[in-house]
Design a protein around this motif. Structure first.
Motif, PDB file in Angstrom:
ATOM      1  N   VAL A  80       2.853 -10.384   0.512  1.00 19.77           N
ATOM      2  CA  VAL A  80       1.897 -10.552   1.610  1.00 19.77           C
ATOM      3  C   VAL A  80       2.582 -10.314   2.952  1.00 19.77           C
ATOM      4  O   VAL A  80       2.050  -9.602   3.819  1.00 19.77           O
ATOM      5  N   VAL A  81       3.770 -10.880   3.135  1.00 17.86           N
ATOM      6  CA  VAL A  81       4.507 -10.678   4.390  1.00 17.86           C
ATOM      7  C   VAL A  81       4.797  -9.194   4.594  1.00 17.86           C
ATOM      8  O   VAL A  81       4.593  -8.639   5.678  1.00 17.86           O
ATOM      9  N   GLY A  82       5.267  -8.524   3.529  1.00 15.97           N
ATOM     10  CA  GLY A  82       5.606  -7.115   3.639  1.00 15.97           C
ATOM     11  C   GLY A  82       4.413  -6.231   3.921  1.00 15.97           C
ATOM     12  O   GLY A  82       4.499  -5.283   4.716  1.00 15.97           O
ATOM     13  N   GLU A  83       3.288  -6.526   3.292  1.00  9.03           N
ATOM     14  CA  GLU A  83       2.098  -5.694   3.464  1.00  9.03           C
ATOM     15  C   GLU A  83       1.377  -5.984   4.771  1.00  9.03           C
ATOM     16  O   GLU A  83       0.806  -5.090   5.389  1.00  9.03           O
ATOM     17  N   GLU A  84       1.401  -7.225   5.187  1.00  5.06           N
ATOM     18  CA  GLU A  84       0.623  -7.647   6.360  1.00  5.06           C
ATOM     19  C   GLU A  84       1.439  -7.622   7.647  1.00  5.06           C
ATOM     20  O   GLU A  84       0.867  -7.505   8.731  1.00  5.06           O
ATOM     21  N   SER A  85       2.777  -7.697   7.531  1.00  2.00           N
ATOM     22  CA  SER A  85       3.626  -7.810   8.730  1.00  2.00           C
ATOM     23  C   SER A  85       4.941  -7.077   8.546  1.00  2.00           C
ATOM     24  O   SER A  85       6.012  -7.639   8.768  1.00  2.00           O
ATOM     25  N   ASP A  86       4.877  -5.817   8.185  1.00  2.00           N
ATOM     26  CA  ASP A  86       6.085  -5.010   8.005  1.00  2.00           C
ATOM     27  C   ASP A  86       6.478  -4.391   9.349  1.00  2.00           C
ATOM     28  O   ASP A  86       5.830  -4.616  10.372  1.00  2.00           O
ATOM     29  N   MET A  94       3.573  -4.450  12.106  1.00  2.32           N
ATOM     30  CA  MET A  94       2.179  -4.134  11.803  1.00  2.32           C
ATOM     31  C   MET A  94       1.973  -4.145  10.296  1.00  2.32           C
ATOM     32  O   MET A  94       2.932  -4.068   9.520  1.00  2.32           O
ATOM     33  N   SER A  95       0.717  -4.233   9.884  1.00  4.30           N
ATOM     34  CA  SER A  95       0.395  -4.180   8.454  1.00  4.30           C
ATOM     35  C   SER A  95       0.536  -2.742   7.958  1.00  4.30           C
ATOM     36  O   SER A  95       0.530  -1.791   8.750  1.00  4.30           O
ATOM     37  N   HIS A  96       0.640  -2.585   6.653  1.00  8.25           N
ATOM     38  CA  HIS A  96       0.712  -1.236   6.091  1.00  8.25           C
ATOM     39  C   HIS A  96      -0.585  -0.470   6.332  1.00  8.25           C
ATOM     40  O   HIS A  96      -0.561   0.749   6.501  1.00  8.25           O
ATOM     41  N   LEU A 197       4.890   6.457   3.127  1.00  9.19           N
ATOM     42  CA  LEU A 197       5.050   6.740   1.704  1.00  9.19           C
ATOM     43  C   LEU A 197       6.433   6.311   1.200  1.00  9.19           C
ATOM     44  O   LEU A 197       6.552   5.664   0.151  1.00  9.19           O
ATOM     45  N   GLU A 198       7.465   6.672   1.951  1.00  8.48           N
ATOM     46  CA  GLU A 198       8.824   6.369   1.506  1.00  8.48           C
ATOM     47  C   GLU A 198       9.107   4.872   1.544  1.00  8.48           C
ATOM     48  O   GLU A 198       9.881   4.358   0.729  1.00  8.48           O
ATOM     49  N   ARG A 199       8.471   4.169   2.459  1.00  8.98           N
ATOM     50  CA  ARG A 199       8.613   2.703   2.511  1.00  8.98           C
ATOM     51  C   ARG A 199       8.053   2.086   1.230  1.00  8.98           C
ATOM     52  O   ARG A 199       8.653   1.171   0.659  1.00  8.98           O
ATOM     53  N   HIS A 200       6.913   2.578   0.765  1.00 12.09           N
ATOM     54  CA  HIS A 200       6.326   2.048  -0.461  1.00 12.09           C
ATOM     55  C   HIS A 200       7.155   2.414  -1.688  1.00 12.09           C
ATOM     56  O   HIS A 200       7.278   1.613  -2.620  1.00 12.09           O
ATOM     57  N   ILE A 201       7.687   3.606  -1.701  1.00 14.46           N
ATOM     58  CA  ILE A 201       8.541   4.005  -2.820  1.00 14.46           C
ATOM     59  C   ILE A 201       9.743   3.079  -2.915  1.00 14.46           C
ATOM     60  O   ILE A 201      10.131   2.619  -3.993  1.00 14.46           O
TER      61      ILE A 201
END
Length: 293
Positions: A80-86, A94-96, A197-201
């Motif tokens: 949640v932290v990573g997706e909502e407040s990266d 910012m969120s993803h 994209l690369e952040r998610h990978i």
């Protein structure tokens, strides 16, 4: 049955998705913009899926009480932290979802539909009504409706299956194909999108994906019916993603036909991805306001 059996069952659909024609259908700037204008809705609905897991597996109520599994609690909250407040490429929080919209704006994609949709949801417009007002593919609307149908059913093993097999464990391999195509065909104005994209990978491949597979063992336990239901949801999730990509390819082909895409840039690429002739399977089956889920 266990997670390995589930993965074996969905391998044919997963392979079909990874080999989809959509990854070769983003060779031109206009094709990529068209892709993001549909895919951004899947980026948005992911947060509702994640928040649903957070409600089930952590305590978000007052008064607070500790939940059963400490490791799962930490795992979900970390996501949640990573997706909502990266952090974006410049270090801004910012969120993803916001990161994705920013990347769309940088490349010159049209963000009107997603922005109007968010405004309607913020004004408590029911999900179906908000989707119906959007000028997007029927397959995209179906994809979002399917996500919320699983959330609304409220079975944690089904929600976890959609999250794990339909998103976290799938995204790295799927996005790798996109990164290959983008780096080969697109200039520096796509840097924000490539970062997304690369952040998610990086995150999903190294941490989130493997941990989410462990989550499936916890929520399904040794109950065959839960494993079977989780498998069916995973299969349907992959099928819905294939249909989402089918719609993107069909839209690009339509733009080419009407002369909006440059046929010289397009070359001889003609999709044989088996476009679904019957979009709208999940049309108008939700009555619940998404904020109540």
């Amino acid at each position: 049955m266990d997670i390995k059996d589930l993965q074996a069952r969905i391998t044919p659909l997963r392979d079909q998705l990874i080999a989809h024609a959509v990854y070769q259908q983003i060779a031109t700037d206009r094709e990529l913009k068209s892709f993001t204008e549909e895919h951004v809705f899947a980026v948005w609905d992911f947060m509702s899926l994640l928040k649903s897991l957070q409600r089930h597996l952590t305590c978000v109520n007052v008064p607070w009480m500790p939940t059963k599994n400490k490791e799962t609690r930490r795992f979900i909250n970390e996501i949640v932290v990573g997706e909502e407040s990266d952090f974006d490429a410049s270090g801004k929080t910012m969120s993803h979802f916001e990161m994705y919209v920013q990347a769309m704006q940088t490349m010159g994609a049209d963000t009107h539909e997603i922005e109007q949709f968010i405004q309607r949801i913020s004004a408590n417009t029911p999900l179906d009504e908000a989707l119906d007002s959007c000028a997007i593919n029927a397959e995209t609307k179906d994809f979002v409706r399917f996500t919320f149908s699983i959330i609304q059913r409220g079975k944690i093993h089904e929600i976890a299956s959609l999250f794990t097999l339909g998103r976290e464990d799938l995204i790295p391999e799927m996005f790798i194909e996109m990164v290959k195509e983008l780096k080969a065909n697109h200039p520096t104005q796509m840097a924000d999108f490539l970062y997304y994209l690369e952040r998610h990978i990086e995150v999903d491949g190294e941490d989130h994906g493997p941990l989410s597979l462990k989550l499936m063992d916890e929520v399904c336990e040794n109950e065959p019916i839960k494993w079977e239901e989780a498998t069916r949801v995973a299969e349907e999730a992959l099928s819905m993603r294939i249909r989402l990509w089918d719609g993107v390819v069909r839209k690009a082909t339509t733009l080419l036909f009407h002369g909006i895409l440059n046929p010289v840039e397009q070359g001889d690429k003609q999709s044989e991805c088996g476009l679904n002739p019957h979009p709208g399977k999940y049309t108008k089956h939700l009555t619940t306001d998404p904020k109540e889920l």
